[in-house]
Design a protein around this motif. Structure first.
Motif, short mmCIF file in Angstrom:
data_model
loop_
_atom_site.label_atom_id
_atom_site.label_comp_id
_atom_site.label_asym_id
_atom_site.label_seq_id
_atom_site.Cartn_x
_atom_site.Cartn_y
_atom_site.Cartn_z
N CYS A 146 1.69 5.96 -3.81
CA CYS A 146 0.93 6.89 -2.99
C CYS A 146 1.84 8.06 -2.60
N CYS A 149 2.14 8.13 1.51
CA CYS A 149 2.90 7.15 2.31
C CYS A 149 3.95 6.38 1.51
N CYS A 165 -5.16 5.00 -2.01
CA CYS A 165 -4.09 4.14 -1.50
C CYS A 165 -4.66 2.98 -0.69
N CYS A 168 -2.84 3.41 3.12
CA CYS A 168 -3.17 4.48 4.08
C CYS A 168 -4.50 5.17 3.78
N HIS A 170 -5.20 7.32 1.49
CA HIS A 170 -5.06 8.63 0.86
C HIS A 170 -5.80 8.67 -0.49
ZN LIG Z 1 -0.70 5.74 1.14
#
Ligand SMILES: [Zn+2]
Length: 215
Positions: A146, A149, A165, A168, A170
């Motif tokens: 990712c 993160c 992700c 997180c 994303h």
């Molecule tokens: Zn992430």
């Protein structure tokens, strides 16, 4: 159109192929060819018609390679490309493209070789137009990490196109996410391009320098 390469700037590049109507026409002609008597005039005519469409495709791809390689060589100092083996890429592309529920599968029969050829030619021309400024790199894991993160998991790559992700949340275009990771591997301001089927490449932003004249 399918994405053939993505830059870490978010730009996406597509090797131009045949239009849908042209693909359909080739299929029709191929069926006709299968029915035509060996050695017949009809067979020769159908063959010629197929050849004309394929030649158009080749011309489009060449134009794209010239324009794209010139633009990249002018814009960037250092261009990073994935170190890839075309044959491996085609093989894995077939595997990847059989993702259910998408219409990429329909194109898989025709397109992997086109993407592979387009990418291979692009890298070759880049090396010629930007001598000493093209760097081949190892893309290990960059499609699983990712960019937001740093969490690394194969499941992050939700599909051919989507990165999501698991840690997180994303979300990004999968190839753009990978391109951004490659960019970070580099020192300084780096831009990375990643081919959709496997390959990737990148570039460091060009400092003010005389514009390359390209051949
Ligand atoms: Zn992430």
């Amino acid at each position: 159109m399918a994405v053939s390469a993505a830059l870490s700037t978010g730009e996406r590049l597509s090797v131009p192929g045949l239009r849908n109507t042209e693909v359909q026409r080739v299929r029709r002609l191929q069926r006709r060819l299968a029915r035509a008597k060996p050695g017949s005039n009809r067979r020769a005519r159908v063959r010629t018609a197929i050849g004309r469409i394929k030649a158009r495709e080749t011309d489009r791809r060449k134009d794209w390679v010239e324009q794209t390689s010139t633009a990249l060589a002018r814009r960037y100092d250092l261009i990073r490309v994935e170190d890839l083996k075309i044959k491996n890429m085609v093989r894995s592309a077939r595997g990847t493209l059989t993702v259910p529920g998408t219409n990429v599968r329909a194109k898989a029969g025709l397109n992997p070789s086109i993407h592979a050829a387009g990418w291979g030619q692009l890298v070759t021309r880049l090396e010629q137009k930007a001598p000493g400024r093209v760097e081949k790199i190892n893309p290990a894991y960059t499609s699983q990490i990712c960019h937001a993160c740093g969490h690394r998991a194969p499941e992050n790559r939700e599909s051919q196109a989507v990165f999501r992700c698991r840690a997180c949340g994303h979300v990004d275009h999968a190839d753009v996410n990978a391109a951004k990771n490659i960019r970070d591997i580099a020192v300084g301001r780096t831009v990375t391009a990643r081919g959709a089927l496997q390959p990737l490449g990148g570039a460091v932003n060009r400092e003010p320098q005389p514009v390359l004249s390209s051949g």
